[in-house]
Design a protein around this motif. Structure first.
Motif, mmCIF file in Angstrom:
data_model
loop_
_atom_site.group_PDB
_atom_site.id
_atom_site.type_symbol
_atom_site.label_atom_id
_atom_site.label_comp_id
_atom_site.label_asym_id
_atom_site.label_seq_id
_atom_site.Cartn_x
_atom_site.Cartn_y
_atom_site.Cartn_z
ATOM 1 N N GLY A 163 0.784 -1.219 -0.055
ATOM 2 C CA GLY A 163 -0.017 0.052 -0.067
ATOM 3 C C GLY A 163 0.758 1.150 0.006
ATOM 4 N N VAL A 164 2.257 1.183 -0.222
ATOM 5 C CA VAL A 164 2.852 2.408 -0.088
ATOM 6 C C VAL A 164 3.005 2.758 -1.722
ATOM 7 C CG1 VAL A 164 5.422 3.435 0.406
ATOM 8 C CG2 VAL A 164 4.331 1.597 1.755
ATOM 9 N N GLY A 165 2.306 3.836 -2.101
ATOM 10 C CA GLY A 165 2.239 4.118 -3.654
ATOM 11 C C GLY A 165 3.446 4.360 -4.377
ATOM 12 N N ASN A 166 4.206 5.431 -3.454
ATOM 13 C CA ASN A 166 5.045 6.042 -4.277
ATOM 14 C C ASN A 166 6.391 5.968 -3.125
ATOM 15 O OD1 ASN A 166 7.251 7.534 -5.474
ATOM 16 N ND2 ASN A 166 6.333 9.019 -5.784
ATOM 17 N N PRO A 167 7.250 4.606 -2.971
ATOM 18 C CA PRO A 167 8.235 4.650 -1.813
ATOM 19 C C PRO A 167 9.365 5.641 -2.358
ATOM 20 C CG PRO A 167 8.123 2.809 -3.359
ATOM 21 C CD PRO A 167 6.817 3.377 -3.633
ATOM 22 N N TRP A 168 9.496 6.041 -3.398
ATOM 23 C CA TRP A 168 10.947 6.819 -3.801
ATOM 24 C C TRP A 168 10.529 8.288 -3.238
ATOM 25 C CZ3 TRP A 168 13.987 3.443 -4.262
ATOM 26 C CH2 TRP A 168 13.678 2.188 -5.167
ATOM 27 N N ARG A 169 9.252 8.683 -2.994
ATOM 28 C CA ARG A 169 9.035 10.038 -2.589
ATOM 29 C C ARG A 169 9.513 10.015 -1.057
ATOM 30 N NH1 ARG A 169 3.240 11.893 -2.432
ATOM 31 N NH2 ARG A 169 3.125 10.134 -1.080
ATOM 32 N N ARG A 170 9.558 9.120 -0.538
ATOM 33 C CA ARG A 170 10.240 9.063 0.859
ATOM 34 C C ARG A 170 11.667 8.811 1.020
ATOM 35 N NH1 ARG A 170 5.668 5.658 4.597
ATOM 36 N NH2 ARG A 170 3.919 6.282 3.183
ATOM 37 N N CYS A 171 12.195 8.610 -0.156
ATOM 38 C CA CYS A 171 13.870 8.453 -0.212
ATOM 39 C C CYS A 171 14.294 9.730 -0.719
ATOM 40 C CB CYS A 171 14.211 7.377 -0.983
ATOM 41 S SG CYS A 171 13.410 5.680 -0.500
ATOM 42 N N ALA A 172 13.538 10.643 -0.785
ATOM 43 C CA ALA A 172 14.099 12.007 -1.505
ATOM 44 C C ALA A 172 15.118 12.707 -0.300
ATOM 45 C CB ALA A 172 13.085 13.088 -1.863
ATOM 46 N N SER A 173 15.756 13.684 -0.693
ATOM 47 C CA SER A 173 16.815 14.293 0.120
ATOM 48 C C SER A 173 15.935 14.673 1.571
ATOM 49 C CB SER A 173 17.394 15.576 -0.329
ATOM 50 O OG SER A 173 18.172 15.876 0.489
ATOM 51 N N GLY A 174 16.471 14.412 2.863
ATOM 52 C CA GLY A 174 15.584 14.510 3.933
ATOM 53 C C GLY A 174 14.708 13.914 4.434
ATOM 54 N N GLY A 175 14.409 12.877 3.333
ATOM 55 C CA GLY A 175 13.163 11.838 3.744
ATOM 56 C C GLY A 175 13.545 10.897 4.718
ATOM 57 N N PRO A 176 12.620 10.044 5.056
ATOM 58 C CA PRO A 176 12.770 8.998 6.365
ATOM 59 C C PRO A 176 13.551 7.696 5.675
ATOM 60 C CG PRO A 176 10.724 8.697 5.587
ATOM 61 C CD PRO A 176 11.326 10.176 5.048
ATOM 62 N N TRP A 177 13.317 7.529 4.468
ATOM 63 C CA TRP A 177 14.012 6.115 3.822
ATOM 64 C C TRP A 177 15.285 6.681 2.900
ATOM 65 C CZ3 TRP A 177 8.784 3.484 2.235
ATOM 66 C CH2 TRP A 177 7.917 3.738 3.250
ATOM 67 N N GLN A 178 15.905 5.408 2.412
ATOM 68 C CA GLN A 178 16.864 5.950 1.393
ATOM 69 C C GLN A 178 17.005 4.844 0.209
ATOM 70 O OE1 GLN A 178 21.051 5.381 2.783
ATOM 71 N NE2 GLN A 178 20.358 4.969 4.782
ATOM 72 N N ARG A 179 17.154 5.295 -0.879
ATOM 73 C CA ARG A 179 17.285 4.123 -1.887
ATOM 74 C C ARG A 179 18.603 3.489 -2.091
ATOM 75 N NH1 ARG A 179 19.663 4.664 -6.983
ATOM 76 N NH2 ARG A 179 18.589 3.784 -8.920
ATOM 77 N N MET A 180 18.761 2.156 -1.783
ATOM 78 C CA MET A 180 20.150 1.618 -1.762
ATOM 79 C C MET A 180 20.563 1.079 -3.135
ATOM 80 S SD MET A 180 21.047 1.319 1.133
ATOM 81 C CE MET A 180 22.239 -0.229 1.513
ATOM 82 N N TYR A 181 19.670 0.578 -3.851
ATOM 83 C CA TYR A 181 19.890 0.093 -5.157
ATOM 84 C C TYR A 181 18.890 0.252 -5.959
ATOM 85 C CZ TYR A 181 24.210 -1.941 -3.168
ATOM 86 O OH TYR A 181 25.434 -2.285 -2.578
ATOM 87 N N PRO A 182 18.639 0.372 -7.488
ATOM 88 C CA PRO A 182 17.318 0.350 -8.136
ATOM 89 C C PRO A 182 16.447 -0.862 -7.512
ATOM 90 C CG PRO A 182 19.268 0.671 -9.579
ATOM 91 C CD PRO A 182 19.676 0.113 -8.549
ATOM 92 N N GLY A 183 14.989 -0.347 -6.990
ATOM 93 C CA GLY A 183 14.184 -1.441 -6.572
ATOM 94 C C GLY A 183 14.533 -1.539 -5.311
ATOM 95 N N VAL A 184 15.430 -1.095 -4.524
ATOM 96 C CA VAL A 184 15.645 -1.717 -3.219
ATOM 97 C C VAL A 184 15.697 -0.251 -2.048
ATOM 98 C CG1 VAL A 184 17.376 -2.739 -1.512
ATOM 99 C CG2 VAL A 184 17.229 -3.552 -3.949
ATOM 100 N N VAL A 185 15.026 -0.706 -1.066
ATOM 101 C CA VAL A 185 14.794 0.521 -0.220
ATOM 102 C C VAL A 185 15.409 0.268 1.492
ATOM 103 C CG1 VAL A 185 13.225 2.065 0.943
ATOM 104 C CG2 VAL A 185 13.150 1.542 -1.676
ATOM 105 N N LEU A 186 15.856 1.148 2.085
ATOM 106 C CA LEU A 186 16.301 1.033 3.280
ATOM 107 C C LEU A 186 15.419 1.712 4.036
ATOM 108 C CD1 LEU A 186 18.131 -0.461 5.440
ATOM 109 C CD2 LEU A 186 19.684 1.795 5.026
ATOM 110 N N LEU A 187 14.485 1.175 5.091
ATOM 111 C CA LEU A 187 13.689 1.878 5.854
ATOM 112 C C LEU A 187 14.152 3.001 7.020
ATOM 113 C CD1 LEU A 187 11.124 -1.084 6.157
ATOM 114 C CD2 LEU A 187 10.929 0.884 4.648
#
Length: 304
Positions: free
Chosen positions: A24-48
């Motif tokens: 149900g997380v529609g756009n996880p990449w938005r939360r990986c933006a600068s200053g966001g709570p998450w980060q993008r590790m690799y394409p398609g992979v997120v660290l919470l």
């Protein structure tokens, strides 16, 4: 969905973007933006979280990016085996084609070599890991140090390394050259010592021989032993003699040499590397001094 539930579905806080969307997380990449709570590790992979990932999180993310069947090799596998590999890339072998990014190296292998569980990760044998790590090195000394450490710590045998270098020949010119030159040497310093000894052409030394007195009691195991004159050569690294126990063992060893009438030359690896001519002069002088006095009644013994 609450972050606690997302973490439960993750592996060490690492999760795929596809899984996030299915939760149900529609756009996880938005939360990986600068200053966001998450980060993008690799394409398609997120660290919470947005802090520095741990080594285990970094490897988990790499394996998730690589897909099923991937195994860890190279420098990261060496570190997992307790070996001193300095390179920071994560090298994975995968059954199909895949694209790495940054310090992630994805290499197709057919078949993918066997692996074992090391700390929860699929890691190739130490012999394969060492050979693959050396493929990315440009320094023979760096490769020699890693290869010697693997055998000294019992992670693999010389035969294991030779077999891997023959089987996995792509990019292994350096490692095969190092294996050939290293021979039976146990370290970079010993390799340098063998080179120097050949150059100055003293009586042929025995390497890592065990020396005993006339009563059969073990005296020592010098790096090089000039049996004809009873001269020991020890390559003593500061790194292994800072601890009080190591220092005590070195003093006890030198006392045994002295009591047995054995002359000993002690050389730092850095001096052997940086000033070999001075070391050669000292070794020749010691050899002449040893030859000028009666040879002590000591002998080489076989230790099983």
């Amino acid at each position: 969905m609450r972050i606690e539930h997302l973490r439960e579905r993750s592996d060490l806080g690492v999760i795929s973007a596809g899984t996030l969307k299915s939760l149900g997380v529609g756009n996880p990449w938005r939360r990986c933006a600068s200053g966001g709570p998450w980060q993008r590790m690799y394409p398609g992979v997120v660290l919470l979280h947005n802090g520095p990932p741990t080594p285990d999180q970094q490897l988990t993310a790499a394996l998730l990016r690589a897909g099923p069947g991937a195994v860890v090799t190279g420098a990261e596998a060496c570190r997992r085996h307790g070996l001193p590999a300095g390179a920071q890339e994560i090298h994975l072998l995968v059954p199909g084609t895949a694209r790495g990014s940054g310090t992630l190296v994805l290499e197709r292998a057919s078949p993918v070599p066997a692996s074992s569980d090391v700390g929860g990760f699929p890691v190739v044998s130490a012999a394969r890991a060492v050979v693959d790590a050396c493929r990315f090195m440009r320094s023979a000394d760096e490769a020699t140090a890693l290869i010697a450490a693997a055998i000294q710590r019992g992670r693999c045998t010389p035969a294991d390394r030779q077999a891997e270098a023959r089987t996995n020949r792509f990019g292994t010119k350096l490692v095969r050259a190092v294996l050939k030159e290293l021979g039976r040497a146990e370290s970079v310093a010993e390799r340098d010592a063998r080179r120097l000894s050949r150059r100055i052409r003293l009586t042929t030394p025995h390497w890592n021989a065990t020396i005993a007195g006339p009563d059969g009691v073990i005296i020592g195991r010098p790096d090089a032993w000039y049996d004809a004159v009873g001269l020991a050569w020890e390559i003593d690294s500061r790194a292994f003699h800072y601890g009080p126990r190591d220092y005590e063992r070195t003093l006890a060893r030198n006392s045994r040499y002295a009591a047995a009438g054995i002359l000993v030359v002690q050389t730092l690896p850095t001096r052997l590397r940086d000033n070999p001519d001075a070391v050669a002069r000292e070794l020749k002088a010691a050899h002449r001094a040893a030859a000028a006095r009666p040879r002590p009644p000591v002998h080489i013994v076989e230790v099983t």
